[in-house]
Design a protein around this motif. Structure first.
Motif, PDB file in Angstrom:
ATOM      1  N   ILE A  32       4.087   8.405  -9.633  1.00 21.63           N
ATOM      2  CA  ILE A  32       4.939   9.532  -9.235  1.00 21.63           C
ATOM      3  C   ILE A  32       6.263   9.515  -9.997  1.00 21.63           C
ATOM      4  CG2 ILE A  32       6.207  10.556  -7.297  1.00 21.63           C
ATOM      5  CD1 ILE A  32       4.029   9.494  -5.447  1.00 21.63           C
ATOM      6  N   ILE A  33       6.789   8.319 -10.241  1.00 20.34           N
ATOM      7  CA  ILE A  33       8.142   8.203 -10.794  1.00 20.34           C
ATOM      8  C   ILE A  33       8.328   8.905 -12.138  1.00 20.34           C
ATOM      9  CG2 ILE A  33       8.031   6.046 -12.121  1.00 20.34           C
ATOM     10  CD1 ILE A  33      10.664   6.913  -9.460  1.00 20.34           C
ATOM     11  N   PRO A  34       7.295   8.994 -13.026  1.00 18.39           N
ATOM     12  CA  PRO A  34       7.523   9.713 -14.295  1.00 18.39           C
ATOM     13  C   PRO A  34       7.868  11.185 -14.112  1.00 18.39           C
ATOM     14  CG  PRO A  34       5.569   8.343 -14.453  1.00 18.39           C
ATOM     15  CD  PRO A  34       5.980   8.339 -13.018  1.00 18.39           C
ATOM     16  N   ILE A  35       7.449  11.778 -12.984  1.00 20.73           N
ATOM     17  CA  ILE A  35       7.798  13.179 -12.727  1.00 20.73           C
ATOM     18  C   ILE A  35       9.315  13.355 -12.761  1.00 20.73           C
ATOM     19  CG2 ILE A  35       7.748  15.008 -10.978  1.00 20.73           C
ATOM     20  CD1 ILE A  35       5.043  13.883 -10.098  1.00 20.73           C
ATOM     21  N   PHE A  36      10.038  12.337 -12.302  1.00 21.93           N
ATOM     22  CA  PHE A  36      11.494  12.405 -12.273  1.00 21.93           C
ATOM     23  C   PHE A  36      12.107  11.812 -13.542  1.00 21.93           C
ATOM     24  CE2 PHE A  36       9.813  11.967  -7.982  1.00 21.93           C
ATOM     25  CZ  PHE A  36      10.337  13.085  -7.357  1.00 21.93           C
ATOM     26  N   THR A  37      11.597  10.670 -13.966  1.00 22.97           N
ATOM     27  CA  THR A  37      12.246   9.964 -15.067  1.00 22.97           C
ATOM     28  C   THR A  37      11.877  10.514 -16.433  1.00 22.97           C
ATOM     29  OG1 THR A  37      10.474   8.312 -14.996  1.00 22.97           O
ATOM     30  CG2 THR A  37      12.473   7.834 -13.754  1.00 22.97           C
ATOM     31  N   PHE A  38      10.753  11.252 -16.549  1.00 25.54           N
ATOM     32  CA  PHE A  38      10.374  11.845 -17.822  1.00 25.54           C
ATOM     33  C   PHE A  38      10.967  13.252 -17.978  1.00 25.54           C
ATOM     34  CE2 PHE A  38       7.323  12.988 -21.260  1.00 25.54           C
ATOM     35  CZ  PHE A  38       7.391  11.817 -21.985  1.00 25.54           C
ATOM     36  N   TYR A  39      11.769  13.668 -17.013  1.00 24.04           N
ATOM     37  CA  TYR A  39      12.467  14.959 -17.077  1.00 24.04           C
ATOM     38  C   TYR A  39      13.277  15.032 -18.372  1.00 24.04           C
ATOM     39  CZ  TYR A  39      16.060  18.449 -15.992  1.00 24.04           C
ATOM     40  OH  TYR A  39      16.903  19.520 -16.030  1.00 24.04           O
ATOM     41  N   PRO A  40      13.335  16.186 -19.072  1.00 20.94           N
ATOM     42  CA  PRO A  40      12.772  17.484 -18.707  1.00 20.94           C
ATOM     43  C   PRO A  40      11.333  17.699 -19.190  1.00 20.94           C
ATOM     44  CG  PRO A  40      14.087  17.734 -20.674  1.00 20.94           C
ATOM     45  CD  PRO A  40      14.193  16.279 -20.279  1.00 20.94           C
TER      46      PRO A  40
ATOM     47  N   PHE B  71       0.821  -1.204   0.000  1.00 18.49           N
ATOM     48  CA  PHE B  71       0.000   0.000   0.000  1.00 18.49           C
ATOM     49  C   PHE B  71       0.861   1.261   0.000  1.00 18.49           C
ATOM     50  CE2 PHE B  71      -2.777  -3.268   1.780  1.00 18.49           C
ATOM     51  CZ  PHE B  71      -3.881  -3.128   0.956  1.00 18.49           C
ATOM     52  N   LEU B  72       2.012   1.176   0.640  1.00 15.01           N
ATOM     53  CA  LEU B  72       2.915   2.331   0.656  1.00 15.01           C
ATOM     54  C   LEU B  72       3.455   2.620  -0.736  1.00 15.01           C
ATOM     55  CD1 LEU B  72       4.423   4.407   2.454  1.00 15.01           C
ATOM     56  CD2 LEU B  72       6.258   2.730   2.679  1.00 15.01           C
ATOM     57  N   TYR B  73       3.653   1.564  -1.537  1.00 18.14           N
ATOM     58  CA  TYR B  73       4.224   1.717  -2.874  1.00 18.14           C
ATOM     59  C   TYR B  73       3.179   1.809  -3.981  1.00 18.14           C
ATOM     60  CZ  TYR B  73       9.149   1.180  -1.660  1.00 18.14           C
ATOM     61  OH  TYR B  73      10.412   1.392  -1.169  1.00 18.14           O
ATOM     62  N   LEU B  74       1.901   1.880  -3.631  1.00 13.66           N
ATOM     63  CA  LEU B  74       0.856   1.973  -4.656  1.00 13.66           C
ATOM     64  C   LEU B  74       1.049   3.144  -5.616  1.00 13.66           C
ATOM     65  CD1 LEU B  74      -2.577   0.976  -3.060  1.00 13.66           C
ATOM     66  CD2 LEU B  74      -1.450  -0.039  -5.047  1.00 13.66           C
TER      67      LEU B  74
ATOM     68  N   SER C 132       8.682  16.487 -18.208  1.00 15.44           N
ATOM     69  CA  SER C 132       7.682  16.535 -17.138  1.00 15.44           C
ATOM     70  C   SER C 132       7.135  17.952 -16.980  1.00 15.44           C
ATOM     71  CB  SER C 132       8.287  16.050 -15.818  1.00 15.44           C
ATOM     72  OG  SER C 132       9.546  16.640 -15.585  1.00 15.44           O
ATOM     73  N   LEU C 133       7.760  18.917 -17.655  1.00 14.69           N
ATOM     74  CA  LEU C 133       7.238  20.283 -17.683  1.00 14.69           C
ATOM     75  C   LEU C 133       5.855  20.316 -18.334  1.00 14.69           C
ATOM     76  CD1 LEU C 133       7.984  23.358 -17.230  1.00 14.69           C
ATOM     77  CD2 LEU C 133       8.691  23.353 -19.633  1.00 14.69           C
ATOM     78  N   HIS C 134       5.641  19.520 -19.377  1.00  9.08           N
ATOM     79  CA  HIS C 134       4.378  19.521 -20.122  1.00  9.08           C
ATOM     80  C   HIS C 134       3.550  18.253 -19.937  1.00  9.08           C
ATOM     81  CE1 HIS C 134       5.877  23.070 -21.997  1.00  9.08           C
ATOM     82  NE2 HIS C 134       6.726  22.465 -22.799  1.00  9.08           N
ATOM     83  N   MET C 135       4.202  17.149 -19.580  1.00  6.80           N
ATOM     84  CA  MET C 135       3.538  15.852 -19.593  1.00  6.80           C
ATOM     85  C   MET C 135       2.289  15.757 -18.720  1.00  6.80           C
ATOM     86  SD  MET C 135       3.349  12.701 -17.824  1.00  6.80           S
ATOM     87  CE  MET C 135       4.864  12.501 -16.884  1.00  6.80           C
ATOM     88  N   PRO C 136       2.291  16.225 -17.457  1.00 11.41           N
ATOM     89  CA  PRO C 136       1.071  16.097 -16.642  1.00 11.41           C
ATOM     90  C   PRO C 136      -0.131  16.807 -17.262  1.00 11.41           C
ATOM     91  CG  PRO C 136       2.951  16.579 -15.252  1.00 11.41           C
ATOM     92  CD  PRO C 136       3.414  16.754 -16.659  1.00 11.41           C
ATOM     93  N   ALA C 137       0.067  18.027 -17.770  1.00 11.32           N
ATOM     94  CA  ALA C 137      -1.040  18.747 -18.415  1.00 11.32           C
ATOM     95  C   ALA C 137      -1.471  18.038 -19.684  1.00 11.32           C
ATOM     96  CB  ALA C 137      -0.623  20.185 -18.726  1.00 11.32           C
ATOM     97  N   ALA C 138      -0.504  17.518 -20.439  1.00 10.47           N
ATOM     98  CA  ALA C 138      -0.832  16.806 -21.680  1.00 10.47           C
ATOM     99  C   ALA C 138      -1.658  15.560 -21.391  1.00 10.47           C
ATOM    100  CB  ALA C 138       0.451  16.434 -22.417  1.00 10.47           C
ATOM    101  N   VAL C 139      -1.297  14.825 -20.353  1.00 12.78           N
ATOM    102  CA  VAL C 139      -2.029  13.603 -19.998  1.00 12.78           C
ATOM    103  C   VAL C 139      -3.448  13.939 -19.551  1.00 12.78           C
ATOM    104  CG1 VAL C 139      -2.149  11.725 -18.307  1.00 12.78           C
ATOM    105  CG2 VAL C 139       0.015  12.228 -19.459  1.00 12.78           C
ATOM    106  N   ASN C 140      -3.574  14.946 -18.705  1.00 13.48           N
ATOM    107  CA  ASN C 140      -4.900  15.329 -18.204  1.00 13.48           C
ATOM    108  C   ASN C 140      -5.802  15.806 -19.344  1.00 13.48           C
ATOM    109  OD1 ASN C 140      -6.480  15.802 -15.605  1.00 13.48           O
ATOM    110  ND2 ASN C 140      -6.706  17.778 -16.615  1.00 13.48           N
ATOM    111  N   ALA C 141      -5.247  16.640 -20.227  1.00 15.72           N
ATOM    112  CA  ALA C 141      -6.039  17.136 -21.356  1.00 15.72           C
ATOM    113  C   ALA C 141      -6.362  16.009 -22.338  1.00 15.72           C
ATOM    114  CB  ALA C 141      -5.268  18.252 -22.075  1.00 15.72           C
ATOM    115  N   SER C 142      -5.476  15.028 -22.454  1.00  6.63           N
ATOM    116  CA  SER C 142      -5.727  13.908 -23.355  1.00  6.63           C
ATOM    117  C   SER C 142      -6.868  13.031 -22.845  1.00  6.63           C
ATOM    118  CB  SER C 142      -4.458  13.062 -23.508  1.00  6.63           C
ATOM    119  OG  SER C 142      -3.422  13.813 -24.103  1.00  6.63           O
TER     120      SER C 142
END
Length: 602
Positions: free
Chosen positions: A328-336, A320-323, A338-348
């Motif tokens: 979360i990990i793409p915030i770090f590994t999709f750098y740089p 449950f701790l690692y759910l 990740s500047l646009h990716m969260p908004a792009a995913v939500n809008a998609s």
């Protein structure tokens, strides 16, 4: 393929030549980056040394490391790595031959991502997709490492390229089935059952398309997007969930022919899976017989089943701790990006960017991979690499204008990209200053780290300034230039400086230059695989209390041992001398210590 909110894209001339130059640039940059450091313990030298042993012994049936069976991964990565190892034999044990295949694997991943994105959108978006994928932090690390992930990804993305071609044509042809079998067989030989992940993506994408065709798409959108019912969101969510389930039942029961044909595509895909298993078994049975059943017992039992059921090597923990780990990990590994990716995913997901195609990429491709890996007990960032091409395409579509008016939450996430991007950017900038000082790399590392930090912080300031105004046309070019400039400085100064602090390579250099190849070598409490790789010999494992006895049985031998442990040895070995010593950071335990090469009979 038609996209319902596309800006009527116009095909650009010369896209093929641009793609070719991009792929050549990716290969060149990745190969150059591969030469900037020696192999990193512990996975890289294990793969590399196993390949060198394969070439030395002529045993191409199963891999060994230090003379013992290595069942961690199937055979494909060793076969492929053996080609540059033989070609560049004159280099001896070197990082370039070991990492050579990874650069080309990344280029093929970008090529197949381009082909999928061009089919779904247009050539401009496809070029952006390939460029975004190649420049994400995780893919860059995988593409410059001597591991199996770099060849697994192109096989899986190639499978999905054939799937999207079949979607356009309404069926998977015989040639397509055979091609898919080859890709899946390659993936199985690269990393085992995880290579069949594209089958899950195909199944979910087909389901989503059928639901959309019978008007169930809005129900899925309402579930995954923020509900529009302000008074009772739970009831709204529950009602839409029931609606989707009911629609699924109707979908299974109905017999009328929709635009998307399920079985003419999925049935041949299942045939491709069976053929792929045949390819895998053609190697696996002889290899398993030659190892008396150990290869499959350990390879499947330990490295697949056990790894899925319980965390291995401290990678994971409480379920449950690692759910949220893979969310979360793409915030770090999709750098740089990740500047646009969260908004792009939500809008998609909401159909405001890329229409139903981008929604399908997120819900049908990226999300199933993330969810499945969430249920795997062992947690490692690279387990979700198959979701990265989908995220790259979605982000590219968002950047190139495949979007309608954004919602309030889209705008918040777009502006909030400064936190996703900025946190990683600032953290890396601080690390560029702190790590060289901590490791005592010398002036090259200090200056290079400081220059890199200055580039990242200055560029990050202007990126954030424009991103807060939702001005992606300005923030994106600055972000790209900042990332490129920082990488140039890191590759030219920081990485070589840090590499100079690695102890295994320096110890190995002392032993190979001061002893003959028939000299017996052992290690005690410093069992780094890169010692095996750079020394290029079998190394005996010596226990703490066996040092004197081990030396007594040898006429000419060298033992690699921490200084404090050697000084505590009782009884002391006789007739030995210090061949050399190296002081530095032990990356395995995080301690600074001195390692000795103790020789007898020199």
């Amino acid at each position: 393929m038609h996209n319902d909110n596309s800006p009527s894209p116009q095909p650009k001339k010369g896209a093929t030549s641009k793609l070719l130059w991009m792929l050549l640039a990716i290969i060149a940059v990745y190969l150059f980056a591969s030469t900037r450091s020696t192999l990193w313990d512990r996975d890289e030298p294990r793969f590399a040394r196993a390949t060198y042993e394969m070439v030395e012994t002529g045993n191409y049936l199963y891999p060994t490391f230090n003379g013992e069976l290595r069942p961690d991964k199937p055979i494909m990565i060793y076969w492929l790595m053996s080609v540059p190892v033989r070609t560049f034999e004159f280099l001896g044990p070197h990082a370039l031959p070991a990492r050579f295949v990874a650069a080309f694997g990344t280029a093929f991943s970008c090529l197949f991502t381009f082909l999928i994105a061009r089919r779904l959108f247009d050539q401009r978006t496809a070029l952006w997709s390939a460029g975004i994928l190649a420049s994400t932090l995780l893919i860059f690390m995988i593409g410059t490492a001597a591991t199996a992930d770099s060849i697994l990804l192109p096989a899986m993305v190639g499978t999905l390229w054939l799937f999207y071609r079949a979607l356009d044509r309404g069926k998977l042809s015989i040639l397509g089935t055979l091609g898919m079998a080859c890709f899946l067989g390659f993936a199985l030989l690269a990393k085992g059952p995880v290579g069949l992940l594209p089958l899950l993506v195909m199944l979910v994408v087909l389901w989503l398309r059928k639901l959309h065709e019978i008007n169930a798409g809005p129900a899925l959108s309402a579930i995954m997007l923020e509900p529009h019912c302000e008074r009772n969101r739970f009831l709204f969510f529950f009602a839409k969930l029931m609606h989707t389930l009911a629609t699924t039942v109707l979908l299974i029961a109905q017999r009328r022919d929709n635009r998307t044909r399920f079985w003419p595509i999925f049935a041949p895909a299942l045939v491709a899976v069976l053929l792929a298993f045949g390819i895998f078994i053609a190697w696996a049975i002889p290899a398993n017989n030659a190892t008396h059943g150990e290869f499959l017992r350990l390879g499947i039992g330990k490295h697949v089943i056990d790894r899925s059921a319980s965390p291995m090597e401290s990678h994971g923990g409480n379920f449950f701790l690692y759910l949220p780990y893979y969310f979360i990990i793409p915030i770090f590994t999709f750098y740089p990006w990740s500047l646009h990716m969260p908004a792009a995913v939500n809008a998609s997901i909401g159909g405001r960017s890329g229409g139903t195609i981008s929604r399908e990429l997120v819900l049908g491709w990226a999300l199933p991979v993330v969810v499945l890996m969430t249920f795997v007990a062992t947690k490692l960032p690279h387990y979700m690499i198959l979701s990265f091409p989908a995220l790259a395409i979605v982000t590219a579509a968002f950047i190139t204008g495949y979007r309608n008016e954004l919602s309030r939450w889209d705008g918040k996430l777009l502006r909030g990209g400064i936190w996703f991007f900025g946190a990683v950017n600032t953290g890396l900038a601080i690390a560029m200053i702190a790590v060289p000082i901590y490791l005592q790399t010398g002036m090259l590392g200090y200056i290079g780290g400081a220059v890199t930090a200055a580039i990242m912080l200055t560029g990050g300031f202007f990126v954030n300034k424009h991103q807060l105004k939702e001005d992606t046309t300005r923030s994106t070019p600055i972000m790209i230039k900042t990332f490129a400039a920082a990488m140039v400085v890191i590759l030219l100064t920081v990485l070589p400086a840090i590499d100079g602090t690695k102890m295994p390579y320096r110890v190995a250099k002392i032993i190979t230059s001061e002893t003959s190849k028939d000299t017996t070598v052992g290690y005690c409490d410093f069992r780094e695989p890169s010692l095996n790789f750079y020394i290029g010999r079998h190394i005996e494992d010596v226990g703490h209390g066996q040092v004197a006895k081990w030396f007594a049985d040898k006429q000419h031998a060298v033992l690699i041992i921490p200084q404090d442990l050697y000084e505590q040895a009782d009884p002391k070995p006789a007739d030995v001398s210090i061949l050399g010593q190296v002081t530095g950071m032990n990356y395995s335990n995080g301690k600074r210590e001195t390692i000795l090469a103790v020789e007898k009979g020199g």
